[in-house]
Scaffold this motif. Structure first.
Motif, PDB file in Angstrom:
ATOM      1  N   MET A 277       8.713  -3.357  11.075  1.00  0.00           N
ATOM      2  CA  MET A 277       7.841  -2.779  10.072  1.00  0.00           C
ATOM      3  C   MET A 277       7.437  -3.836   9.046  1.00  0.00           C
ATOM      4  O   MET A 277       8.286  -4.575   8.542  1.00  0.00           O
ATOM      5  CB  MET A 277       8.563  -1.621   9.383  1.00  0.00           C
TER       6      MET A 277
ATOM      7  N   TYR B  82      10.084   7.011   7.987  1.00  0.00           N
ATOM      8  CA  TYR B  82       8.872   6.199   8.110  1.00  0.00           C
ATOM      9  C   TYR B  82       7.869   6.753   9.119  1.00  0.00           C
ATOM     10  O   TYR B  82       7.178   6.001   9.794  1.00  0.00           O
ATOM     11  CB  TYR B  82       9.256   4.770   8.494  1.00  0.00           C
TER      12      TYR B  82
ATOM     13  N   VAL C 221       2.864   5.156   8.388  1.00  0.00           N
ATOM     14  CA  VAL C 221       3.334   3.905   8.985  1.00  0.00           C
ATOM     15  C   VAL C 221       2.778   3.840  10.408  1.00  0.00           C
ATOM     16  O   VAL C 221       3.057   4.705  11.228  1.00  0.00           O
ATOM     17  CB  VAL C 221       4.879   3.807   9.003  1.00  0.00           C
TER      18      VAL C 221
END
Length: 570
Positions: free
Chosen positions: A71, A161, A165
């Motif tokens: 990420m 997330y 995302v």
């Protein structure tokens, strides 16, 4: 001048319909071929990859994934975690802080109110949002101030997330879409065809199910990017013609999803115009081992049905020497190299990625060893006692039925494996079933993969996203398929293990990424080392770019065009 160029472009694109390719290369234009055309540019209403990819040039999420599945912050400076205070200690909220100074392509500021609106847009039950699962457990979204947005969950969320995302859930502009929420969403053609974004490009012209043309965003946050003044996203045609346009004729810059014969693709690449690129996510072609008895002589309440007392266990596939020998006899490199080409690599793991989740503990399967497989069976006393070439276990001949969907690659794989198993004294009956039936949901059909009325079956699946918790939950006891759930569970092998269930429960309470990875590896190893499945090939996505294009970073975890702002032409 711009209007004249646009008119010329439309004429050229119309003519190009006869060739199936886009505009010829231009130093100021990057030409992208997707053999599936976008029907609109609103990811929240997306029908497939084509919509998400076409929108990714314009719309951006708060964070996204790099090619290693890591990420990375995008519209923020930092990924929120428990350690930095961005995720609540009780895991019931996550707070994102937008980077200062980011503006929409129309020059107005990006704010937390846009982020909140994007979530509310999807979660409105009348919108028909196709990516609603990304907002699982989201109770509310609040704009704390202009740059701060808090997402509140209805229960502790160890991996918070999902929303915002990756390219499935980008931020859309509240001012543009506020009249399109709910039942009005599908009718907002002007907004859905030309969303205002923060990305490197702006929609110039959109023709549904055909072509999108873009110009560079004059308000993009990096004044040096993008390197191209224009982009063309052309849909239609087929994978082979798209590959040829990049690899042989050089008339396009990027071609997506080249599902064609490895031999044909290799010959095209040899022309020297372009480069084939591959990215791997989590898809694995695997053999599923039935842990219950599929004997046709059994009734439908017993055949391939799990019993808690293990009274209906498979006659021999749970014997370690048997399934271990079957795995050792397989040459995964031949299957991957000859049948999948650039799109496949041998694997010994059910969960092969992202890299942080990939177990290093099972690589012994990568080397075929027929002699060792035979020796293992001999040592276990599983021998051919009557000279018919088939070994027996406690008097039961090692004869297996092996099914999969009808597909040339899969039938070739079956033929290879049948030969290798014959070399260790196992007889194999091959079956292939039309994919619509095999993967269908007709509970009356005996030929579905979930009914699993054979000893072994083969197919591909993988985790949806980088976090594997939901995926590893497929083999929880509660997911065992059978008549009790109308054959709709996900534990297709009918495998039961209390220790595995406990690890999954532990993962549901663990927030630290490294600790989650350790648990995932342990669960992967249990699946592989208990003969639940025999992994074969790690399957990747295959695309290609022209050799004049620099900076392409193929990505299977996010949009393939995720870093198009960094592309240049040499």
């Amino acid at each position: 001048m711009k209007s004249k160029f646009t008119l010329l472009l439309i004429v050229v694109m119309a003519l190009s319909a006869f060739t199936g390719i886009g505009v010829a290369q231009d130093g100021d234009t990057v030409n992208i071929l997707f053999w599936q055309a976008a029907s609109h540019l609103n990811p929240y209403l997306g029908n497939g990859t084509k919509e998400f990819e076409a929108a990714a040039l314009v719309l951006e999420p708060l964070a996204r994934y790099d090619p290693d599945g890591v990420m990375v912050p995008w519209l923020v400076d930092e990924i929120p975690t428990v350690a930095n205070g961005g995720v609540a200690d009780d895991l019931t909220s996550i707070t994102w802080t937008l980077s200062e100074g980011i503006v929409w392509s129309d020059g107005s500021p990006l704010t937390a109110h846009d982020v909140k609106f994007s979530g509310d847009f999807c979660m409105d039950p009348d919108t028909g949002c196709t990516v609603l699962s990304q907002f699982a457990n989201v109770d509310s979204i609040e704009a704390v101030d202009d740059l701060t947005v808090r997402i509140n969950f209805d229960a502790p969320k160890p991996f918070p997330y999902g929303a915002f995302v990756g390219y499935f859930t980008p931020i859309i502009q509240k001012a543009q879409f506020e009249d399109c929420i709910g039942a009005a969403a599908l009718g907002c053609n002007e907004q859905n065809f030309a969303p205002i974004g923060t990305g490197p490009f702006v929609v110039d012209d959109f023709r549904t199910n055909d072509v999108v043309t873009y110009t560079a965003n004059p308000n993009y946050r990096d004044m040096e990017q993008p390197a191209f003044d224009r982009a063309v996203f052309k849909g239609g045609g087929d994978a082979e013609s798209a590959a040829r346009a990049v690899l042989e004729t050089g008339e396009a810059d990027y071609a997506w999803n080249l599902q064609i014969s490895p031999a044909v693709l290799n010959a095209m690449e040899a022309a020297g115009q372009g480069t084939v690129i591959v990215a791997f996510a989590t898809n694995v072609e695997r053999l599923i081992m039935n842990h219950t008895n599929p004997d046709p002589a059994l009734g439908e309440d017993t055949r391939s049905v799990w019993m808690a007392d293990d009274s209906n266990g498979h006659p021999f596939l749970q014997v370690p020497a048997v399934w271990q020998a079957m795995s050792k006899a397989i040459d995964r490199s031949v299957i991957a190299g000859q049948l999948y080409g650039a799109g496949g690599t041998p694997t010994c793991n059910v969960l092969p990625g992202p890299p942080i989740y990939a177990s290093p503990n099972n690589d012994d399967c990568l080397a075929q060893d027929v002699a060792a497989a035979n020796a293992m069976l001999d040592e276990a006393g599983i021998v051919d006692s009557d000279g018919d070439g088939i070994r027996e276990y406690e008097g039961i001949p090692l004869k297996v039925s092996y099914q999969t969907s009808t597909n040339a690659v899969r039938q070739n794989t079956q033929a290879l494996i049948k030969q290798w198993w014959s070399e260790i004294g196992i007889e194999t009956e091959l079956r292939n079933i039309d994919a619509a039936v095999f993967f269908g949901g007709d509970i009356a059909s005996p030929d579905t993969y979930s009914k699993f009325y054979t000893d072994i079956e083969m197919y591909t699946n993988g985790s949806n996203g980088t976090d594997p918790e939901a995926y590893m939950g497929n083999w929880h006891t509660s997911e065992i398929v059978g008549p009790q759930n109308n054959w709709n569970g996900s534990n297709i092998p009918r495998w039961y293990n209390e220790a595995y269930d406990a690890l999954l429960a532990q993962m549901a309470q663990t927030a630290v990424l490294e600790e989650r990875a350790a648990l995932a590896i342990e669960m992967n190893d249990m699946l592989v080392q208990n003969g639940v499945m025999i992994p074969l090939v790690y399957r990747g996505s295959v695309s290609a770019h022209h050799n004049s294009i620099n900076g392409v970073a193929m990505n299977a975890w996010d949009s393939e065009l995720w870093n198009i702002a960094e592309w240049t032409r040499s």
